[in-house]
Design a protein around this motif. Structure first.
Motif, PDB file in Angstrom:
ATOM      1  N   LEU A 143      -7.435  14.436   2.915  1.00 10.04           N
ATOM      2  CA  LEU A 143      -6.262  13.876   3.601  1.00 10.04           C
ATOM      3  C   LEU A 143      -5.085  14.834   3.499  1.00 10.04           C
ATOM      4  N   VAL A 194      -3.673   3.503   2.667  1.00  6.83           N
ATOM      5  CA  VAL A 194      -4.379   4.369   3.612  1.00  6.83           C
ATOM      6  C   VAL A 194      -5.867   4.087   3.461  1.00  6.83           C
ATOM      7  N   ASN A 213      -9.331   5.068   4.283  1.00  6.05           N
ATOM      8  CA  ASN A 213      -9.964   6.296   4.751  1.00  6.05           C
ATOM      9  C   ASN A 213     -11.438   6.063   5.107  1.00  6.05           C
ATOM     10  N   VAL A 256      -2.475   1.762   7.083  1.00  6.98           N
ATOM     11  CA  VAL A 256      -2.874   2.693   8.133  1.00  6.98           C
ATOM     12  C   VAL A 256      -4.336   3.094   7.936  1.00  6.98           C
ATOM     13  N   VAL A 300      -7.472   5.432   8.625  1.00  2.00           N
ATOM     14  CA  VAL A 300      -7.599   6.823   9.067  1.00  2.00           C
ATOM     15  C   VAL A 300      -9.007   7.332   8.809  1.00  2.00           C
ATOM     16  N   SER A 301      -9.320   8.441   9.434  1.00  2.24           N
ATOM     17  CA  SER A 301     -10.444   9.269   9.013  1.00  2.24           C
ATOM     18  C   SER A 301      -9.875  10.659   8.785  1.00  2.24           C
ATOM     19  N   ALA A 302      -9.668  11.012   7.501  1.00  2.51           N
ATOM     20  CA  ALA A 302      -9.096  12.320   7.195  1.00  2.51           C
ATOM     21  C   ALA A 302     -10.004  13.431   7.690  1.00  2.51           C
ATOM     22  N   HIS A 343      -9.714  13.763  11.375  1.00  2.70           N
ATOM     23  CA  HIS A 343      -8.315  13.879  11.804  1.00  2.70           C
ATOM     24  C   HIS A 343      -7.917  12.712  12.736  1.00  2.70           C
ATOM     25  N   ILE A 344      -8.352  11.515  12.395  1.00  2.00           N
ATOM     26  CA  ILE A 344      -8.029  10.318  13.176  1.00  2.00           C
ATOM     27  C   ILE A 344      -6.866   9.589  12.512  1.00  2.00           C
ATOM     28  N   GLN A 345      -5.817   9.307  13.259  1.00  2.00           N
ATOM     29  CA  GLN A 345      -4.647   8.537  12.820  1.00  2.00           C
ATOM     30  C   GLN A 345      -3.766   9.303  11.820  1.00  2.00           C
ATOM     31  N   ILE A 346      -3.916  10.599  11.723  1.00  2.00           N
ATOM     32  CA  ILE A 346      -3.084  11.383  10.797  1.00  2.00           C
ATOM     33  C   ILE A 346      -1.625  11.382  11.250  1.00  2.00           C
ATOM     34  N   LEU A 372       0.080   8.093  10.578  1.00  2.00           N
ATOM     35  CA  LEU A 372       0.481   7.949   9.181  1.00  2.00           C
ATOM     36  C   LEU A 372       1.815   8.660   8.931  1.00  2.00           C
TER      37      LEU A 372
END
Length: 296
Positions: A24, A121, A123, A150, A152-154, A157-160, A163
């Motif tokens: 992340l 977060v 993940n 939030v 995400v998928s670090a 790179h989804i929703q970075i 965040l």
């Protein structure tokens, strides 16, 4: 809260081992500065990463995963580092794995301060059924008064960006603390050691002992050429053979792949020599731990 003023502040990234904190951090910064592997407990130092854009500067602090399974002086020092970090920052990202919340996550949750904004977060959302995420988010919202949640998928790179947008207005208003092109406050010497350590984790996998570290014994620069001499520290003599491998094959691969990464990061040529040293009991030597972290 208005976003018209520049915001600048410190943000801690916390969570149990192996939830993807270092991945992340690297994606928040846009460049690899913290090591990653599938093996838990790869981060042993606070690594500061800096993300600067038109409206803000985030100074991220990557903490070691809070460790309860392997109790020794090293892990006690790492756990103390987590607690200290939480009192020094403006905001906190509490990272958990999607659809998983166990006793180790609960231990970190209990450390979270009530007087700091904390984002949950979630993940690795790309690895799970999306229809199960909403109930999980609702369950987590009941555990703590989060400033926001939030998913995400670090790794993907989804929703970075989402965040960053969520946290930005909660940072203090003020000028940037670092130049806009700086991405870390760590030295090249430190980053070189981290790159070697990452290769060890990735190439040796489960063979790799927990009591291991990398020490840069000499670092010289002549123009764009860096000469780096590094010692891999192990606790026992039989661990030395594991790292070297048959005919030196494993150590050569670690050195070769680390050198390629260093040349990319430092944007110049690298001459790298790596060897293995036995230093018994180093993981339980507090004075040596302070030396490794730059405290002594």
């Amino acid at each position: 809260m208005s976003d018209t003023q520049f915001h600048s502040g410190f943000v801690a990234i916390v969570g149990r081992p192996n939830v993807g904190k270092s991945t992340l951090l690297n994606h928040l910064i846009g460049q690899k500065i913290s090591i990653t592997s599938r093996k838990a407990q790869t981060t042993r130092h606070r690594v500061t990463g800096i993300h600067t854009d038109e409206h803000s500067q985030f100074v991220f602090v990557d903490t070691p995963g809070f460790q309860t399974r392997h109790r020794n002086a090293m892990n006690d020092a790492l756990n103390k580092s987590v607690k200290t970090t939480l009192g020094d920052v403006d905001a906190i990202l509490f990272v958990v794995e999607a659809l998983k919340f166990g006793p180790a996550d609960e231990e970190v949750l209990q450390l979270l301060p009530k007087h700091r904004p904390v984002w949950l977060v979630i993940n690795k959302i790309d690895k799970h059924d999306k229809t199960l995420l909403l109930p999980f988010m609702q369950q987590m919202a009941e555990r703590f008064d989060f400033a926001g949640i939030v998913p995400v998928s670090a790794e993907k790179h989804i929703q970075i960006e989402a965040l960053l947008d969520a946290v930005r207005p909660h940072l203090p208003q003020g000028d940037p603390m670092y130049p806009e092109d700086q991405i870390t406050d760590r030295s090249e010497r430190f980053l070189a050691a981290e790159i070697i350590r990452e290769k060890l984790f990735r190439l040796l996998g489960e063979e790799l002992p927990y009591s291991i570290n990398v020490e840069i014994e000499k670092y010289e620069q002549e123009g764009d050429l860096r000469r780096i001499f590094a010692a891999i520290l192990v606790d026992k003599a039989n661990q030395k053979a594991i790292i070297i491998g048959k005919g030196g094959e494993k150590l050569k691969r670690v050195s070769s792949e680390a050198r390629v990464d260093m040349e990319q990061m430092f944007e110049g040529r690298v001459y790298l020599e790596v060897w293995v040293k036995v230093r018994s009991g180093w993981a339980d030597d507090i004075r040596f731990l302070k030396q490794l972290s730059g405290e002594g």
